[in-house]
Design a protein around this motif. Structure first.
Motif, PDB file in Angstrom:
ATOM      1  N   ASP A  87      16.358  -8.367   0.919  1.00 29.52           N
ATOM      2  CA  ASP A  87      15.475  -7.459   0.191  1.00 29.52           C
ATOM      3  C   ASP A  87      15.337  -6.170   1.001  1.00 29.52           C
ATOM      4  OD1 ASP A  87      13.603  -6.436  -1.617  1.00 29.52           O
ATOM      5  OD2 ASP A  87      11.942  -7.262  -0.438  1.00 29.52           O
ATOM      6  N   VAL A  88      15.847  -5.082   0.459  1.00 32.49           N
ATOM      7  CA  VAL A  88      15.794  -3.794   1.153  1.00 32.49           C
ATOM      8  C   VAL A  88      14.656  -2.982   0.536  1.00 32.49           C
ATOM      9  CG1 VAL A  88      17.083  -1.735   1.810  1.00 32.49           C
ATOM     10  CG2 VAL A  88      18.278  -3.917   1.549  1.00 32.49           C
ATOM     11  N   SER A  89      13.551  -2.936   1.250  1.00 33.36           N
ATOM     12  CA  SER A  89      12.366  -2.237   0.751  1.00 33.36           C
ATOM     13  C   SER A  89      12.562  -0.727   0.815  1.00 33.36           C
ATOM     14  CB  SER A  89      11.145  -2.630   1.577  1.00 33.36           C
ATOM     15  OG  SER A  89      11.292  -2.150   2.904  1.00 33.36           O
ATOM     16  N   GLU A  90      11.686  -0.031   0.126  1.00 30.63           N
ATOM     17  CA  GLU A  90      11.729   1.438   0.152  1.00 30.63           C
ATOM     18  C   GLU A  90      11.515   1.960   1.568  1.00 30.63           C
ATOM     19  OE1 GLU A  90      12.413   5.188  -1.201  1.00 30.63           O
ATOM     20  OE2 GLU A  90      12.745   3.295  -2.232  1.00 30.63           O
ATOM     21  N   SER A  91      10.631   1.302   2.334  1.00 31.31           N
ATOM     22  CA  SER A  91      10.377   1.766   3.704  1.00 31.31           C
ATOM     23  C   SER A  91      11.615   1.624   4.582  1.00 31.31           C
ATOM     24  CB  SER A  91       9.188   1.019   4.321  1.00 31.31           C
ATOM     25  OG  SER A  91       9.451  -0.361   4.399  1.00 31.31           O
ATOM     26  N   VAL A  92      12.406   0.566   4.370  1.00 31.23           N
ATOM     27  CA  VAL A  92      13.651   0.405   5.127  1.00 31.23           C
ATOM     28  C   VAL A  92      14.644   1.484   4.698  1.00 31.23           C
ATOM     29  CG1 VAL A  92      15.667  -1.092   5.463  1.00 31.23           C
ATOM     30  CG2 VAL A  92      13.366  -2.048   5.588  1.00 31.23           C
ATOM     31  N   ARG A  93      14.752   1.726   3.399  1.00 34.25           N
ATOM     32  CA  ARG A  93      15.658   2.775   2.906  1.00 34.25           C
ATOM     33  C   ARG A  93      15.285   4.141   3.491  1.00 34.25           C
ATOM     34  NH1 ARG A  93      18.954   1.003  -1.135  1.00 34.25           N
ATOM     35  NH2 ARG A  93      18.321  -0.943  -2.118  1.00 34.25           N
ATOM     36  N   VAL A  94      13.998   4.432   3.535  1.00 33.16           N
ATOM     37  CA  VAL A  94      13.533   5.713   4.083  1.00 33.16           C
ATOM     38  C   VAL A  94      13.863   5.794   5.571  1.00 33.16           C
ATOM     39  CG1 VAL A  94      11.464   7.053   4.655  1.00 33.16           C
ATOM     40  CG2 VAL A  94      11.742   6.098   2.354  1.00 33.16           C
TER      41      VAL A  94
END
Length: 135
Positions: A87-94
């Motif tokens: 699960d790649v969260s938005e915070s990880v993407r940012v």
């Protein structure tokens, strides 16, 4: 620099140079390059200019190539995490998209291969941090 990297760099340089050429100049070049021989000659000249620019290493070209490497590294880190089903969260993407350090992105990529979560892969204080320094 490998041949593949050189080819990608030349193609990128040609795109950068083309983007900065005046529209009138581009039209004039297109108008003169109607037949195959003219296009081949123009392509050969473009390659020679691109290779010369790569050897000269002007700051704008160096920066453009660095930016391209960063973009590719960011994409690969995220692709590995997604391909592993994490699960790649938005915070990880940012966090990944903001990273401007190739060495850090490489560390994250190594961690992404074995991490149990995307957060673990990009967490600098995570459990993989101690083991990766030796490998």
């Amino acid at each position: 620099m490998s041949d593949e990297e050189k080819d990608r760099a030349i193609e990128h340089l040609a795109n950068v140079l083309q983007a900065h050429l005046a529209p009138g100049y581009r039209q004039a070049v297109k108008g003169r390059s109607r037949d195959g021989a003219s296009r081949a000659c123009a392509a050969s000249a473009d390659d020679a200019v691109a290779e010369a620019m790569l050897l000269k290493r002007p700051p704008a070209i160096v920066q453009a190539l660095h930016d391209e490497r960063l973009a590719e590294a960011r994409e690969v880190v995220l692709d590995v995490l997604v391909a592993r089903g994490l699960d790649v969260s938005e915070s990880v993407r940012v966090e990944v998209s903001r990273c401007a350090d190739l060495a850090q992105l490489k560390r994250w990529l190594r961690r992404a291969v074995t991490a149990t979560s995307a957060v673990e892969a990009v967490d600098l204080s995570g459990p993989l941090n101690d083991t990766e320094a030796s490998g």
